[in-house]
Design a protein around this motif. Structure first.
Motif, PDB file in Angstrom:
ATOM      1  N   VAL A 121      -7.037  -2.484  -4.810  1.00 42.83           N
ATOM      2  CA  VAL A 121      -7.667  -1.333  -4.160  1.00 42.83           C
ATOM      3  C   VAL A 121      -6.842  -0.066  -4.302  1.00 42.83           C
ATOM      4  O   VAL A 121      -7.350   1.038  -4.133  1.00 42.83           O
ATOM      5  N   ARG A 122      -5.579  -0.270  -4.640  1.00 44.69           N
ATOM      6  CA  ARG A 122      -4.746   0.924  -4.751  1.00 44.69           C
ATOM      7  C   ARG A 122      -5.227   1.819  -5.898  1.00 44.69           C
ATOM      8  O   ARG A 122      -5.128   3.043  -5.821  1.00 44.69           O
ATOM      9  N   LYS A 143       1.890   5.621  -7.395  1.00 48.82           N
ATOM     10  CA  LYS A 143       1.065   5.414  -8.574  1.00 48.82           C
ATOM     11  C   LYS A 143       1.941   5.026  -9.764  1.00 48.82           C
ATOM     12  O   LYS A 143       1.601   4.129 -10.533  1.00 48.82           O
ATOM     13  N   ASP A 188       0.811  -1.222   0.000  1.00 48.12           N
ATOM     14  CA  ASP A 188       0.000   0.000   0.000  1.00 48.12           C
ATOM     15  C   ASP A 188       0.843   1.271   0.000  1.00 48.12           C
ATOM     16  O   ASP A 188       0.306   2.367  -0.078  1.00 48.12           O
ATOM     17  N   GLN A 203      -8.281   2.293  -6.892  1.00 47.72           N
ATOM     18  CA  GLN A 203      -9.396   3.123  -6.393  1.00 47.72           C
ATOM     19  C   GLN A 203      -8.853   4.244  -5.516  1.00 47.72           C
ATOM     20  O   GLN A 203      -9.298   5.380  -5.591  1.00 47.72           O
ATOM     21  N   LYS A 204      -7.872   3.824  -4.708  1.00 46.03           N
ATOM     22  CA  LYS A 204      -7.291   4.807  -3.799  1.00 46.03           C
ATOM     23  C   LYS A 204      -6.679   5.960  -4.602  1.00 46.03           C
ATOM     24  O   LYS A 204      -6.894   7.128  -4.299  1.00 46.03           O
ATOM     25  N   LYS A 255      -9.374   8.064  -6.064  1.00 47.80           N
ATOM     26  CA  LYS A 255      -9.985   8.889  -5.032  1.00 47.80           C
ATOM     27  C   LYS A 255      -9.037  10.040  -4.685  1.00 47.80           C
ATOM     28  O   LYS A 255      -9.453  11.200  -4.596  1.00 47.80           O
ATOM     29  N   GLU A 256      -7.812   9.659  -4.522  1.00 45.17           N
ATOM     30  CA  GLU A 256      -6.822  10.672  -4.189  1.00 45.17           C
ATOM     31  C   GLU A 256      -6.781  11.749  -5.252  1.00 45.17           C
ATOM     32  O   GLU A 256      -6.720  12.942  -4.971  1.00 45.17           O
TER      33      GLU A 256
END
Ligand SMILES: Nc1ncnc2c1ncn2[C@@H]1O[C@H](COP(=O)(O)OP(=O)(O)OP(=O)(O)O)[C@@H](O)[C@H]1O
Ligand SMILES: [Mg+2]
Lengths: 569, 442
Positions: free
Chosen positions: B286-287, B216, B212, B289-290, B293-294
């Motif tokens: 999930v990263r 990116k 996590d 999505q993270k 979102k970020e």
């Protein structure tokens, strides 16, 4: 009587004791060591004993019995000495008497005399008998009894194995003065050739390719003293793998012609093996070789030939493994291939030209590779250990047993060695402060046992004045000195150059090892040195690592002296 | 003593070199390494002679010395041993294609990671244990089946090409990708999968799945790499045996063709399999999505910041305008006020001057026009009044004021005349009038 005036000189010999072969050597009055032949004219005496009828056969004769009497022929037993049955690899003894379990470790069960039933012969006993036969040959040759010997063993021979060997020899009436390591004996054989009392410091790789195993050792030679830096062994790599390659090759040829595999019959295989070994040896000298075996299988005679090129192809895998072992042991010693100044190829298989040339290829041109095919002056690799042993024997012939015991005691042998090379910073050569030049003149190489000292002189400066002597620990670094590619100018300059050659050299990089300063330890000022005055510098490192520098202007009173106190050990 | 004559020279001392004495210590020598000298050769014997005269040889010394020495012989590493499975020991060597070569050598937990060195050592260990001659010597049956398995394993694992072919189909080294529904930690689920798949990569290094904390860029690089995976995996190992008698040429060619087709098919399937795994990983990642979102948050934050800035600028401009208006207003009022003040003062001064003039005129009247007793003749009155008028016009307000003050309370004619004459003198001395202008007051 005259013999009370001059004490009787002791007759001592050197013995190399291998799984495949053994040799005996002595040092003549001129100090030169020589390997001598037994009654049959062999210098490499097979380490084989055979019991046929009421006779005990030894050496080449015994080896030839591997064909007809394999069950009563004992071979490849040296490495079994002092080992438990569980720890031995019986592979090599498969085509001869099989080892069996015994209270003492390993033994053989053979009928020594016709119709007398089986007797159990321990490896120690076989060793005793083998050494006794060698001793007899030696006494025969010298015309007098042998008083003692030095025997060589691989570096991985344990203390208990060495002790057993001494006992086995003694049991046969041959006193062992000292057991020494094979690679060091090989080194000593070469060192004895150099007629200097101050041998140059070198880092030497000894690769011993025998019949059943290959051993490699990196040895630091400093001031004529030797220290093992790393060793590595391959117990499944040796001359036998080269024999096997030929056996397979000819078997396939035989199968093609006669639809029968000579390898499936033990006797046929034994015959073929002996002949393949001879063929292999011939290929070390000539570029092709014949083979002919009478009644190889199913009563069919076989004859054929093979050239060196084919042989090299068949044995490529084994040669690759030898090269890998060489690279690996140098790495294990935490060195670069460029740090190896000399490679000594030892063992019978080192006669093979391809092995020598492949090893030669991986080292820089400055590294000497001592092997018959790369160096015309090389000694016979199969004789190196025996020669070295004979030289050591002559050195300690007159020592009391007590003296030898004490001189080989760890309290004497275990010595602090310099972790880093020590030297002084030198001025950059006129007009060239290039990267590819040594920055330090090394007095004492790393891995030098202390106490030690060296002295060197330096040429004077053109201007005169104060001079600074920087005592440093040095390291060696690889610098790329590949010359920049020459631009072709209208093709005029390079007319005679071959295009193919060009391509080959495309990515060959040339590296040079140069000394660099790692740590400055101290500085000494030498005042008002006249121009052109020569300077003499001595570095002396005591046993407790106290370093003393003495520098003086040659032919004058001026000088400086200083001491760096030693650290606690 | 041996002296080496070098062709080097020593560097000159820099003039800045100043230390007490001529020897300056900076550091000690590095700690030495304790090693065993080989007790061989003339130089060693000389060394031993020297050293022995300073040493005793108690057993203790021996032990200490031996322990100090760095041992160069390799200790056999125990890490390559594992219990032998009895079923494995009964394997038929003819069935070598289905044999687990790593398990046979006791390298199950290393597999494709096993080094050549480990393979050699492991093989040696097995040979020492399972050599048929040993079994025969121990009275066992002459069974070399497992030994043949060992040799086959060795043959395959020490030949780089054969080992690759075997490693290509070594399913025991595979780590199955998790199901999409898996709820566990995705990093724990996927890292082993991709670490294992990485062995087939032609390109090294291979990016890891990560965790996590991966950025990116790293994650994007990971998916880029794995969607364009360049694999050396081959499937020759699963080939059907090609008959090698010459009679059956057609049969031979047929099997070869079949094998080739099978390899190609397997390769395609393998590529698809890996692609699906990457797809699954991506779907579960999930990263991503993270990061989205970020990114959104970042965009929002930017918008808010931009609006805030705009508002701030507008507010600033408005305030500036207001301030300006206010300042102007204040200025105007101040100006008006000062104008009114000035007017008032002027008025007051005017009034004062009127009053003072009256005082002066009254003074002359009170002094009976300097005529003494009786009413003064009209020409005297006219002259005096003319003089007084002249004086008044020539005097400024201040002088007028001071004269008026001096006249206050005076009753005597002479005294009044003296004050007025003073006034005349002062304007004459100022040059605003001449003596001759006045008829009486002189
Ligand atoms: N001229 C030659 N060319 C190639 N190989 C040779 C030659 N002479 C001897 N050999 C091979 O060298 C091997 C024997 O080497 P050496 O005499 O050093 O044996 P060793 O030290 O007893 O061996 P080990 O202990 O490893 O079994 C044999 O395989 C032999 O065939
Ligand atoms: Mg040998």
């Amino acid at each position: 009587m005259s013999d009370t005036e001059e004490p009787q000189q002791k007759t001592v010999i050197g013995i190399s004791y291998g799984n495949s072969n053994s040799s005996i050597a002595f040092t003549g009055p001129d100090g030169k060591a020589e390997v001598f032949a037994n009654e049959e004219g062999d210098r490499q005496i097979p380490s084989v004993l055979s019991y046929v009828g009421d006779e005990e056969y030894h050496g080449a004769q015994a080896k030839s019995h591997l064909v007809r009497n394999p069950k009563t022929t004992i071979a490849y037993f040296r490495d079994f000495l002092g080992k438990s049955f569980a720890d031995i690899d019986p592979t090599n003894a498969h085509a001869s008497a099989h080892p069996i379990q015994h209270d003492s470790g390993v033994a053989f069960s053979v009928e020594e005399k016709a119709e007398s039933g089986l007797s159990t012969l321990t490896v120690s006993e076989i060793t005793t008998r083998h050494l006794r036969r060698l001793q007899e040959s030696a006494a025969d040759f010298m015309g007098k009894p042998i008083d003692g010997c030095v025997i060589t063993v691989p570096t991985d021979f344990s203390e208990s194995q060495r002790k057993l060997l001494v006992e086995a020899s003694k049991a046969g009436g041959l006193e062992v003065l000292q057991i020494i390591n094979e690679p060091v004996a090989a080194l000593l054989a070469y060192a004895a050739r150099e007629e200097t009392s101050h041998p140059a410091d070198k880092t030497i790789l000894v690769v011993d390719i025998g019949g059943t195993r290959t051993d490699a050792a990196v040895v630091a030679s400093r001031g004529g003293m030797y220290t093992l830096l790393a060793t590595q062994h391959d117990y499944e790599l040796g001359g036998r793998q080269f024999d096997d390659a030929l056996i397979d090759h000819f078997s396939k040829e035989f199968i093609k012609k006669h639809k029968t595999d000579p390898r499936s019959n033990e006797r046929s295989l034994a015959k073929l093996r002996l002949e393949c070994e001879n063929t292999k040896k011939t290929l070390s000298l000539s570029t092709s070789s014949q083979i002919s075996v009478e009644s190889l299988a199913d009563g069919i005679d076989f004859s054929s030939s093979v050239n060196r090129l084919r042989f090299d192809m068949l044995t490529k895998k084994s040669v690759d493994q030898i090269v890998a072992l060489v690279e690996s042991v140098v790495k294990k010693a935490e060195l670069d291939l460029m740090d190896i100044n000399e490679v000594i190829l030892a063992g019978g298989s080192s006669h093979t030209p391809k092995i020598a040339s492949r090893i030669n290829q991986i080292f820089p041109a400055s590294t000497v590779v001592q092997a018959p095919s790369t160096m015309p002056t090389a000694l016979n690799p199969a004789e190196l250990c025996a020669r070295g042993a004979a030289i050591q024997a002559s050195l300690i012939a007159e020592f009391e047993a007590e003296d030898i015991e004490q001189s080989t005691h760890p309290a004497v042998t275990v010595t602090p060695h310099l972790a880093k090379s020590l030297g002084v910073v030198i001025a950059a050569p006129e007009g060239d402060a290039g990267k590819a030049e040594d920055k330090v003149y090394v007095f004492l190489e790393s891995e030098t046992a202390v106490p030690a000292r060296r002295t060197a002189t330096f040429v004077g400066s053109k201007t005169g004045g104060d001079i600074l002597i920087k005592i440093v620990e040095a390291k060696r670094e690889s610098v790329d000195v590949t010359p920049p590619k020459e631009e072709k100018v209208n093709g005029v300059d390079d007319e005679d150059e071959d295009d193919d050659d060009d391509d080959d050299e495309e990515d060959i990089k040339i590296f040079k090892r140069v000394t660099e300063v790692e740590r400055v330890l101290a500085e000494a000022l030498l005042k008002d040195v006249k121009k052109g005055a020569k300077i003499e510098v001595m570095l002396n490192v005591a046993g407790d690592l106290t370093l003393t520098l003495t520098a003086r202007v040659v032919g004058s009173q001026g000088g400086v002296r200083g001491t760096i106190p030693g650290s606690a050990l | 003593m041996n002296v080496v004559a070098t062709s080097h020279s020593l560097p000159p001392a820099e003039p800045e070199w100043v230390h007490e004495g001529s020897f300056h210590i900076l550091e000690q020598l590095s700690k030495p390494v304790h090693r065993n000298l080989e007790p061989v050769g003339p130089h060693y014997l000389a060394h031993a002679r020297r050293k022995r005269h300073h040493r005793t040889f108690s057993e203790d010394d021996r032990i200490v010395a031996a322990q100090q020495a760095k041992n160069v012989e390799d200790a056999d590493s125990g890490e390559i041993s594992e219990p032998e499975d009895p079923l494995l020991l009964q394997r038929d060597p003819k069935d070598w294609k289905n044999q687990d070569h790593y398990a046979v050598l006791g390298l199950s937990k290393y597999r494709w990671k096993a080094t050549d060195e480990q393979i050699k050592k492991a093989h040696r260990r097995k040979v020492l244990k399972h050599h048929p001659d040993k079994k025969a010597a121990a009275g066992g049956v002459d069974d070399d089946n497992f030994f043949k398995c060992i040799q086959k394993a060795m043959e395959i694992l020490t030949d780089p090409i054969k080992r690759r072919q075997y490693d290509s189909v070594d399913e025991s080294a595979d780590i199955d990708p998790p199901s999409r529904k898996s709820k566990a930690n995705i990093y724990k689920l996927w890292n082993p999968v991709f670490d294992s798949e990485a062995r087939f990569s032609k390109k090294k290094p291979v990016p890891r799945f990560g965790d996590d904390k991966s950025t990116k860029v790293e994650v994007e690089e990971f998916y880029n790499f794995w969607y364009n995976f360049d694999s050396w995996r081959t499937f020759e190992y699963l080939d059907e045996d090609v008959p090698d008698d010459n009679e059956n040429r057609d049969q031979k060619r047929h099997v070869e063709r079949k094998n080739k087709a099978a390899r190609a098919k397997r390769k395609t399937e393998d590529t698809a399999r890996l692609r699906k795994a990457v797809d699954d990983a991506l779907a579960m990642d999930v990263r991503l999505q993270k990061f989205r979102k970020e990114e959104r948050l970042q965009k929002d934050a930017k918008k808010i910041a931009r609006e805030a800035e705009e508002k701030r600028l507008a507010d600033e401009a408005k305030k500036k305008a207001e301030d300006e208006a206010k300042r102007k207003e204040e200025e105007e009022t101040a100006l008006k006020a000062s104008k009114a003040d000035a007017k008032k003062a002027k008025e007051a001064a005017k009034n004062a001057a009127k009053k003072n003039k009256r005082v002066l005129r009254k003074g002359a009247e009170d002094a009976n026009y300097f005529h003494g007793e009786g009413s003064a003749p009209s020409d005297v009155i006219t002259n005096v009044l003319a003089d007084v008028e002249l004086l008044i016009t020539k005097l400024d307000n201040e002088e007028l004021d001071s004269l008026a003050k001096r006249l206050a309370g005076l009753k005597v004619g002479e005294e009044i005349k003296a004050v007025l004459v003073d006034g005349v003198h002062s304007i004459v001395s100022k040059g605003s009038s001449k003596d001759g202008d006045f008829k009486v007051l002189k």
